[in-house]
Scaffold this active site. Structure first.
Site, mmCIF file in Angstrom:
data_model
loop_
_atom_site.group_PDB
_atom_site.id
_atom_site.type_symbol
_atom_site.label_atom_id
_atom_site.label_comp_id
_atom_site.label_asym_id
_atom_site.label_seq_id
_atom_site.Cartn_x
_atom_site.Cartn_y
_atom_site.Cartn_z
ATOM 1 N N SER A 210 0.610 -1.101 -0.336
ATOM 2 C CA SER A 210 0.215 -0.070 -0.010
ATOM 3 C C SER A 210 0.944 1.003 -0.207
ATOM 4 C CB SER A 210 -0.788 -0.165 1.610
ATOM 5 O OG SER A 210 -1.616 1.551 0.947
ATOM 6 N N HIS B 89 -1.087 -1.347 -3.899
ATOM 7 C CA HIS B 89 -2.094 -0.681 -3.556
ATOM 8 C C HIS B 89 -3.058 0.842 -3.609
ATOM 9 C CE1 HIS B 89 -6.193 -2.088 -0.704
ATOM 10 N NE2 HIS B 89 -5.624 -0.803 -0.242
ATOM 11 N N HIS C 213 -8.352 1.089 -3.949
ATOM 12 C CA HIS C 213 -9.736 0.405 -2.596
ATOM 13 C C HIS C 213 -10.195 1.589 -2.381
ATOM 14 C CE1 HIS C 213 -9.591 -0.040 1.846
ATOM 15 N NE2 HIS C 213 -10.692 -0.043 1.152
ATOM 16 N N MET D 92 -11.849 4.493 -0.324
ATOM 17 C CA MET D 92 -13.337 4.178 0.837
ATOM 18 C C MET D 92 -13.693 6.273 0.017
ATOM 19 S SD MET D 92 -9.946 3.023 3.710
ATOM 20 C CE MET D 92 -8.930 2.739 1.862
ATOM 21 N N GLY E 145 -9.176 4.398 7.431
ATOM 22 C CA GLY E 145 -9.202 5.226 7.242
ATOM 23 C C GLY E 145 -7.664 5.954 7.722
ATOM 24 N N PHE E 146 -6.511 5.228 8.307
ATOM 25 C CA PHE E 146 -5.842 5.042 8.976
ATOM 26 C C PHE E 146 -4.654 3.689 7.668
ATOM 27 C CE2 PHE E 146 -8.261 8.000 10.508
ATOM 28 C CZ PHE E 146 -7.852 9.089 10.225
ATOM 29 N N ASP F 1 -6.619 -6.290 4.632
ATOM 30 C CA ASP F 1 -5.600 -5.458 4.315
ATOM 31 C C ASP F 1 -5.597 -4.265 6.106
ATOM 32 O OD1 ASP F 1 -5.018 -2.192 3.652
ATOM 33 O OD2 ASP F 1 -6.956 -1.879 2.368
ATOM 34 N N GLY F 2 -4.313 -3.979 6.361
ATOM 35 C CA GLY F 2 -4.920 -3.289 7.557
ATOM 36 C C GLY F 2 -3.867 -3.709 8.516
ATOM 37 N N GLY F 3 -3.100 -3.126 8.774
ATOM 38 C CA GLY F 3 -2.112 -4.464 9.891
ATOM 39 C C GLY F 3 -1.279 -5.201 9.581
ATOM 40 N N GLY G 218 1.051 -1.948 4.297
ATOM 41 C CA GLY G 218 1.691 -0.601 3.638
ATOM 42 C C GLY G 218 2.726 0.054 4.438
ATOM 43 N N SER G 219 2.810 -0.152 6.111
ATOM 44 C CA SER G 219 3.852 0.254 6.296
ATOM 45 C C SER G 219 4.923 -0.784 7.027
ATOM 46 C CB SER G 219 3.628 0.483 8.031
ATOM 47 O OG SER G 219 2.445 0.377 8.785
HETATM 48 O O1 LIG Z 1 -7.145 0.491 3.761
HETATM 49 C C1 LIG Z 1 -6.338 0.985 4.510
HETATM 50 C C2 LIG Z 1 -6.376 1.924 5.725
HETATM 51 O O2 LIG Z 1 -7.912 2.287 5.784
HETATM 52 C C3 LIG Z 1 -4.916 0.681 3.732
HETATM 53 O O3 LIG Z 1 -4.554 -0.076 2.740
HETATM 54 C C4 LIG Z 1 -3.624 -0.134 4.892
HETATM 55 O O4 LIG Z 1 -3.790 0.243 6.692
HETATM 56 C C5 LIG Z 1 -2.823 -0.590 4.526
HETATM 57 O O5 LIG Z 1 -1.775 0.142 5.802
HETATM 58 P P1 LIG Z 1 -0.730 -1.178 6.624
HETATM 59 O O6 LIG Z 1 -0.409 -1.298 6.262
HETATM 60 O O7 LIG Z 1 0.081 -0.104 7.810
HETATM 61 O O8 LIG Z 1 -1.874 -1.241 7.873
HETATM 62 FE FE LIG Z 2 -6.785 -0.382 1.808
#
Ligand SMILES: O=C(CO)[C@H](O)[C@H](O)COP(=O)(O)O
Ligand SMILES: [Fe+2]
Length: 223
Positions: free
Chosen positions: A8, A32, A65, A67, A141-142, A174-176, A196-197
Site C-alpha cells: 500500500s 494498493h 481501494h 474508501m 482510514g489510516f 487489509d490493515g496491520g 503498507g507500513s
Molecule cells: O486501507 C487502508 C487503511 O484504511 C490501508 O490499505 C492499510 O491500512 C495499509 O496500511 P498498514 O499495512 O500500515 O495497515
Molecule cells: Fe487499503
C-alpha cells in the site's frame, strides 16, 4: 490460488510516488492505492488524477481501494482509467451489484470490501458478482494500525463461503498485515495481502514483500 502481495502506497512518500512504486515493482503483484475522501473515512489521500499519473509511471497493476462515499458514481472512472482492480465498500454503495458489474464491464477486476464489524453472510449470494472480497483487518482510514484478530473467524467463514460457491474469488485482507500477523491471516484463508507500513517502513521494501510472501505461502500450506 497463489499468494499475492499488494503493497500500500499509503505508507509511501507521496512526493515521490513513481520512485516508491519502482521500489516494490520487482516483487509486488499489485500496488494498493488507498483513495480516501475525508467523508467515508476521516482522512483524505488522493484521487483519479494521481491514479492516472501512477498508471503511466509503473507497469505494476493498480489495486484501487475506494474508501469514498457514492462509489457507484466514482468507481467506474478508475476502471476506465486502467486500474487492474477496483474495490468499493459495501456500506457505501447503494447499488453494489450494478457497480461491480460496471467495473467488470470496463475491464477491471471488481472487489467488495467489508469493515471489521460487518458480517460476510449477507453477501454470500452475490460472490459471483465479484472478483475479490476484501476483509478489513483495521477500521479503514489510516495506515499503521494494529491487525484486528477479531476478524480471523470471519476470514475463515468467508473462505468457506468462497470455496463452496465461487472458488475463483480472491480473499484480500487489509490493515496491520506484517511479519507478525500475516501467517494468522493466511492460515485462516486469505490469499491477497495488503501491507503498507510493513513494506514501506522496511529498509528494503522489495525484500519485505518477498519475506511476507514466504511467510504467507508457508502458513497457507500449499492451499
Ligand atoms: O486501507 C487502508 C487503511 O484504511 C490501508 O490499505 C492499510 O491500512 C495499509 O496500511 P498498514 O499495512 O500500515 O495497515
Ligand atoms: Fe487499503
Amino acid at each position: 490460488m497463489a499468494i499475492q502481495i499488494s503493497p500500500s502506497i499509503l505508507s509511501a512518500d507521496f512526493a515521490h510516488l513513481a520512485d516508491e512504486a519502482a521500489a516494490v515493482s520487482p516483487s509486488a503483484d499489485w500496488l494498493h492505492v488507498d483513495v480516501m475522501d475525508g467523508h467515508f473515512v476521516p482522512n483524505l489521500t488522493l484521487g483519479l488524477p494521481v491514479v492516472e499519473s501512477l498508471l503511466k509511471a509503473t507497469d505494476t497493476p493498480l489495486d484501487c481501494h475506494l474508501m469514498i462515499e457514492d462509489p457507484d458514481r466514482w468507481a467506474p472512472a478508475y476502471a476506465e482509467a486502467g486500474a487492474g482492480s477496483v474495490t468499493v465498500h459495501a456500506r457505501a454503495a447503494s447499488a453494489p451489484v450494478r457497480t461491480l458489474r460496471e467495473i467488470r464491464r470496463l475491464g477491471a477486476r471488481a472487489g467488495l470490501a467489508l469493515n471489521p464489524a460487518e458480517p460476510v453472510e449477507p453477501y454470500a449470494d452475490i460472490v459471483g458478482e465479484m472478483d475479490m472480497l476484501l476483509l478489513m483487518t483495521v477500521e479503514p482510514g489510516f495506515g499503521g494500525q494494529s491487525f484486528l484478530d477479531v476478524v480471523l473467524p470471519k476470514i475463515r467463514r468467508a473462505r468457506e463461503i468462497l470455496d463452496t460457491r465461487e472458488a475463483s474469488v480472491w480473499l484480500q485482507v487489509d490493515g496491520g498485515v506484517s511479519a507478525e500477523t500475516i501467517e494468522r491471516a493466511a492460515e485462516a484463508g486469505a490469499d491477497v495481502f495488503v501491507a503498507g507500513s510493513a513494506v514501506y517502513g522496511a529498509q528494503d521494501p522489495a525484500k519485505a514483500v518477498e519475506s511476507l510472501r514466504a511467510l504467507a505461502v508457508e502458513a497457507a500450506g500449499g492451499r
